[in-house]
Write a protein that holds these residues in place. Sequence first.
Motif, mmCIF file in Angstrom:
data_model
loop_
_atom_site.group_PDB
_atom_site.id
_atom_site.type_symbol
_atom_site.label_atom_id
_atom_site.label_comp_id
_atom_site.label_asym_id
_atom_site.label_seq_id
_atom_site.Cartn_x
_atom_site.Cartn_y
_atom_site.Cartn_z
ATOM 1 N N VAL A 163 -63.376 -17.895 -1.230
ATOM 2 C CA VAL A 163 -64.649 -18.057 -1.946
ATOM 3 C C VAL A 163 -64.420 -17.815 -3.438
ATOM 4 O O VAL A 163 -64.936 -18.558 -4.281
ATOM 5 N N LYS A 164 -63.640 -16.787 -3.772
ATOM 6 C CA LYS A 164 -63.363 -16.475 -5.173
ATOM 7 C C LYS A 164 -62.632 -17.631 -5.855
ATOM 8 O O LYS A 164 -62.979 -18.017 -6.980
ATOM 9 N N THR A 165 -61.660 -18.213 -5.190
ATOM 10 C CA THR A 165 -60.915 -19.347 -5.753
ATOM 11 C C THR A 165 -61.834 -20.538 -5.986
ATOM 12 O O THR A 165 -61.802 -21.158 -7.052
ATOM 13 N N ILE A 166 -62.664 -20.852 -4.991
ATOM 14 C CA ILE A 166 -63.616 -21.960 -5.140
ATOM 15 C C ILE A 166 -64.536 -21.694 -6.321
ATOM 16 O O ILE A 166 -64.751 -22.567 -7.172
ATOM 17 N N PHE A 167 -65.076 -20.473 -6.401
ATOM 18 C CA PHE A 167 -65.999 -20.120 -7.478
ATOM 19 C C PHE A 167 -65.322 -20.268 -8.844
ATOM 20 O O PHE A 167 -65.880 -20.872 -9.771
ATOM 21 N N GLU A 168 -64.133 -19.708 -8.974
ATOM 22 C CA GLU A 168 -63.438 -19.746 -10.264
ATOM 23 C C GLU A 168 -63.086 -21.169 -10.678
ATOM 24 O O GLU A 168 -63.200 -21.533 -11.842
ATOM 25 N N GLN A 169 -62.646 -22.001 -9.712
ATOM 26 C CA GLN A 169 -62.310 -23.388 -10.037
ATOM 27 C C GLN A 169 -63.556 -24.173 -10.445
ATOM 28 O O GLN A 169 -63.519 -24.958 -11.389
ATOM 29 N N GLN A 170 -64.653 -23.960 -9.746
ATOM 30 C CA GLN A 170 -65.903 -24.634 -10.100
ATOM 31 C C GLN A 170 -66.384 -24.163 -11.479
ATOM 32 O O GLN A 170 -66.819 -24.974 -12.290
ATOM 33 N N ALA A 171 -66.317 -22.867 -11.726
ATOM 34 C CA ALA A 171 -66.782 -22.310 -13.000
ATOM 35 C C ALA A 171 -65.958 -22.855 -14.167
ATOM 36 O O ALA A 171 -66.497 -23.147 -15.228
ATOM 37 N N ALA A 172 -64.661 -23.001 -13.925
ATOM 38 C CA ALA A 172 -63.777 -23.482 -14.988
ATOM 39 C C ALA A 172 -63.762 -25.010 -15.075
ATOM 40 O O ALA A 172 -63.205 -25.568 -16.009
ATOM 41 N N GLY A 173 -64.347 -25.665 -14.056
ATOM 42 C CA GLY A 173 -64.309 -27.131 -14.039
ATOM 43 C C GLY A 173 -62.902 -27.655 -13.845
ATOM 44 O O GLY A 173 -62.576 -28.770 -14.245
ATOM 45 N N SER A 174 -62.071 -26.852 -13.180
ATOM 46 C CA SER A 174 -60.659 -27.216 -13.073
ATOM 47 C C SER A 174 -60.290 -27.848 -11.740
ATOM 48 O O SER A 174 -59.126 -27.938 -11.410
ATOM 49 N N ILE A 175 -61.292 -28.296 -10.967
ATOM 50 C CA ILE A 175 -60.972 -28.966 -9.705
ATOM 51 C C ILE A 175 -60.172 -30.212 -10.024
ATOM 52 O O ILE A 175 -60.556 -31.014 -10.871
ATOM 53 N N LYS A 176 -59.053 -30.365 -9.337
ATOM 54 C CA LYS A 176 -58.201 -31.536 -9.562
ATOM 55 C C LYS A 176 -58.778 -32.725 -8.811
ATOM 56 O O LYS A 176 -58.613 -32.855 -7.615
ATOM 57 N N LYS A 177 -59.468 -33.562 -9.549
ATOM 58 C CA LYS A 177 -60.068 -34.745 -8.944
ATOM 59 C C LYS A 177 -59.065 -35.885 -9.016
ATOM 60 O O LYS A 177 -58.285 -35.972 -9.959
ATOM 61 N N PRO A 178 -59.080 -36.770 -8.031
ATOM 62 C CA PRO A 178 -58.169 -37.908 -8.077
ATOM 63 C C PRO A 178 -58.395 -38.724 -9.346
ATOM 64 O O PRO A 178 -59.519 -38.879 -9.810
ATOM 65 N N SER A 179 -57.300 -39.228 -9.900
ATOM 66 C CA SER A 179 -57.413 -39.986 -11.132
ATOM 67 C C SER A 179 -57.913 -41.407 -10.898
ATOM 68 O O SER A 179 -58.497 -42.020 -11.757
ATOM 69 N N ALA A 180 -57.646 -41.931 -9.733
ATOM 70 C CA ALA A 180 -58.108 -43.287 -9.413
ATOM 71 C C ALA A 180 -58.463 -43.338 -7.948
ATOM 72 O O ALA A 180 -57.817 -42.725 -7.115
ATOM 73 N N PHE A 181 -59.524 -44.057 -7.638
ATOM 74 C CA PHE A 181 -59.966 -44.178 -6.278
ATOM 75 C C PHE A 181 -59.710 -45.592 -5.804
ATOM 76 O O PHE A 181 -60.345 -46.526 -6.287
ATOM 77 N N PRO A 182 -58.783 -45.786 -4.887
ATOM 78 C CA PRO A 182 -58.497 -47.131 -4.417
ATOM 79 C C PRO A 182 -59.704 -47.755 -3.741
ATOM 80 O O PRO A 182 -60.340 -47.123 -2.900
ATOM 81 N N ASN A 183 -60.003 -48.945 -4.138
ATOM 82 C CA ASN A 183 -61.081 -49.739 -3.518
ATOM 83 C C ASN A 183 -62.424 -49.034 -3.495
ATOM 84 O O ASN A 183 -63.223 -49.261 -2.623
#
Length: 170
Positions: free
Chosen positions: A149-169
């Motif tokens: 939960v702490k990791t999820i919270f910190e990543q969301q707070a920092a906006g550091s979730i690694k989102k895919p750079s491209a979404f195929p199709n």
Amino acid sequence: GSPQVRVMIVSGHTAGEFEAMDFYLDHLLHLPNMTVVGCQAVEGSMVLQLECLNDTMSCPHCGRTLDTINQREAVLIRDLPVFGQQVYLQVPRRQFHCGDCQKFCTERLPFMAWRHHHTLRYEQAIYEQVKQTSLEAVSRAEGLGAAEVKTIFEQQAAGSIKKPSAFPNA
């Protein structure tokens, strides 16, 4: 095409009189390029089996359209609860091989961060819950470890979730 799984909700007004509403799970889930092919209750949780609607992806290295799956593995990811039950999505993770650049490419999915086991919307919900209560309360309520939960919270707070750079199709 893929079969559509329907959930039938029936409410009786009087004996013998029923109203039925069909909800297509695909529309309720609202996950791009995915369809629900199965649904089962497992120990108080709901597990939805998903399949990809797209047959190809673009190679992130050279741009070639890939249509040959090298390997496929189903992973279980947590999504938002429904009707008071935990929801898990059984998601196919597909790896393609590019004959041009000889690289293996695992398909990125727009509704989950790379190497995470929750949907982005579930992680956002966890973040919002922690802001209203505490890490410990959310950990207990969701059945997640406090560190998770702490990791999820910190990543969301920092906006550091690694989102895919491209979404195929997509």
